[in-house]
Design an enzyme around this catalytic site. Structure first.
Site, PDB file in Angstrom:
ATOM      1  N   CYS A 156       0.835  -1.203   0.000  1.00 56.07           N
ATOM      2  CA  CYS A 156       0.000   0.000   0.000  1.00 56.07           C
ATOM      3  C   CYS A 156       0.871   1.255   0.000  1.00 56.07           C
ATOM      4  O   CYS A 156       1.753   1.396   0.842  1.00 56.07           O
ATOM      5  CB  CYS A 156      -0.917   0.002   1.215  1.00 56.07           C
ATOM      6  SG  CYS A 156      -1.970   1.462   1.289  1.00 56.07           S
ATOM      7  N   ASN A 165      -0.912 -10.001  -9.381  1.00 59.48           N
ATOM      8  CA  ASN A 165      -1.930  -8.973  -9.163  1.00 59.48           C
ATOM      9  C   ASN A 165      -1.568  -7.727  -9.981  1.00 59.48           C
ATOM     10  O   ASN A 165      -0.404  -7.423 -10.177  1.00 59.48           O
ATOM     11  CB  ASN A 165      -1.991  -8.643  -7.658  1.00 59.48           C
ATOM     12  CG  ASN A 165      -2.859  -7.441  -7.333  1.00 59.48           C
ATOM     13  OD1 ASN A 165      -2.407  -6.515  -6.685  1.00 59.48           O
ATOM     14  ND2 ASN A 165      -4.100  -7.452  -7.781  1.00 59.48           N
ATOM     15  N   GLY A 166      -2.607  -7.038 -10.449  1.00 63.09           N
ATOM     16  CA  GLY A 166      -2.390  -5.783 -11.161  1.00 63.09           C
ATOM     17  C   GLY A 166      -2.919  -5.795 -12.577  1.00 63.09           C
ATOM     18  O   GLY A 166      -2.399  -6.502 -13.428  1.00 63.09           O
ATOM     19  N   ARG A 215      -9.946  -4.142  -8.521  1.00 60.52           N
ATOM     20  CA  ARG A 215     -11.045  -3.246  -8.915  1.00 60.52           C
ATOM     21  C   ARG A 215     -12.019  -3.900  -9.894  1.00 60.52           C
ATOM     22  O   ARG A 215     -13.217  -3.675  -9.825  1.00 60.52           O
ATOM     23  CB  ARG A 215     -10.469  -1.963  -9.516  1.00 60.52           C
ATOM     24  CG  ARG A 215      -9.883  -1.024  -8.471  1.00 60.52           C
ATOM     25  CD  ARG A 215      -9.035   0.051  -9.088  1.00 60.52           C
ATOM     26  NE  ARG A 215      -7.827  -0.504  -9.688  1.00 60.52           N
ATOM     27  CZ  ARG A 215      -7.091   0.102 -10.606  1.00 60.52           C
ATOM     28  NH1 ARG A 215      -7.451   1.277 -11.057  1.00 60.52           N
ATOM     29  NH2 ARG A 215      -5.996  -0.460 -11.074  1.00 60.52           N
TER      30      ARG A 215
END
Length: 332
Positions: free
Chosen positions: A103, A214-215, A237
């Site tokens: 984060c 991820n991403g 998302r």
């Protein structure tokens, strides 16, 4: 349902997971997503060690039995505090505890939480070891491929090496660097370029470890392609804004023979959950705000969102509005 009574599954898979997302993946969101996929691994929002140790502990640990497999993501950098929180997670019945090393927000940087920890691999290793020594559930790490000023592959490999030696066997890699000075958290999810090749390099150099990518992953076709290289994929998302994508996950990625739940059926199964939440003093929008994407992709989606996000606040019979929204999904 009290998490103390939870019975976690004996085994679970990280082949497909939904990312921890602040303000989004609360227990209402996870309950809803579980109606769409039985096999996806679900993550909590990041909970800081301070909040868990000094705040409303039971509220932060709360989940419903049906959410399994479910992992608690922790934010922190004090090994003793993380070990105590990992023990709380295990006692509450969580299937995994995950340390946030990805984060990029200023708020967490100032407390030595998140992506800034990539500059301190020895500390992350110490944190992982402290948790591993305390619990028997898996301890995993979610990280970036680097941070500004420390983005060489050598530094990334050194980070993975030290943390894996401390006992972490499963790494979820967000295949972007985090730029800690000058970019907002939102920009950090979009501006730094995706580098799947760097993540693949890690998989090649550390084949004994489990690698979750991820991403920027948006479709199940992309998931299948990435699964040819990686052990698992994590969606963030896209899974939130287009949740019905999860209805195909069990069949396409886990080999389930069960027919995907329809949008309408998923909507109906949420009604008694919402009734219970409202009977306990909650408000409908606590739940329905996570369901707005269920109608994405066909005519009526805008009306669906309006009913569940605006109209329910204007009515003294919000369940009637909910039923009107559900009617828009009949046959879908």
């Amino acid at each position: 349902m009290h998490p103390e009574s939870a019975s976690a599954p004996a085994t679970f898979s990280r082949r497909f997971s939904v990312a921890p997302m602040m303000d989004w993946t609360d227990h209402h969101c996870r309950y809803f997503l579980r109606q769409l996929s039985q096999h996806a691994l679900l993550y909590t929002e990041m909970v800081t060690t301070g909040a868990l140790l000094h705040g409303d502990t039971q509220r932060f640990l709360h989940y419903n039995d049906t959410e399994h497999p479910v992992a608690l993501q922790l934010g922190g950098s004090n090994p003793a505090d993380l070990a105590t929180c990992a023990r709380l997670a295990e006692q509450a019945g969580y299937d995994e505890v995950n340390l946030n090393v990805g984060c990029p927000s200023d708020r967490v940087q100032n407390n030595m939480i998140g992506a800034c920890l990539m500059a301190h691999p020895a500390l992350v290793a110490e944190c992982v070891k402290a948790m591993r020594d305390t619990v028997s559930i898996p301890v995993t790490v979610k990280h970036r491929i680097g941070i500004d000023g420390r983005d060489s592959y050598e530094e990334l490999a050194d980070f993975v090496g030290q943390v894996s030696e401390a006992g972490c066997q499963s790494f979820t890699v967000h295949a972007r660097i985090a730029i800690l000075s000058g970019l907002s958290p939102k920009e950090n999810r979009e501006v730094p370029p995706l580098r799947y090749d760097i993540a693949a390099h890690l998989k090649e150099d550390f084949p004994e470890l489990e690698w979750i990518l991820n991403g920027g992953i948006k479709t199940l076709e992309a998931c299948r392609q990435h699964l040819e290289t990686f052990d698992g994929v994590m969606l963030g998302r896209e899974a939130y804004h287009n949740p019905y994508l999860l209805a195909e996950v069990d069949g396409q990625l886990f080999g389930s023979q069960l027919a995907p739940v329809t949008r309408h059926a998923a909507m109906l199964v949420m009604r008694p959950y919402i009734e219970r939440h409202m009977a306990a003093g909650g408000q409908m929008h606590h739940v329905t705000r996570h369901m707005l994407g269920l109608a994405q992709g066909f005519p009526g989606a805008r009306r669906f969102r309006q009913l569940l996000s605006a109209d329910i606040h204007k009515s003294d019979q919000p369940l009637t509005i909910f039923d009107q929204a559900a009617e828009l999904l009949v046959g879908r």
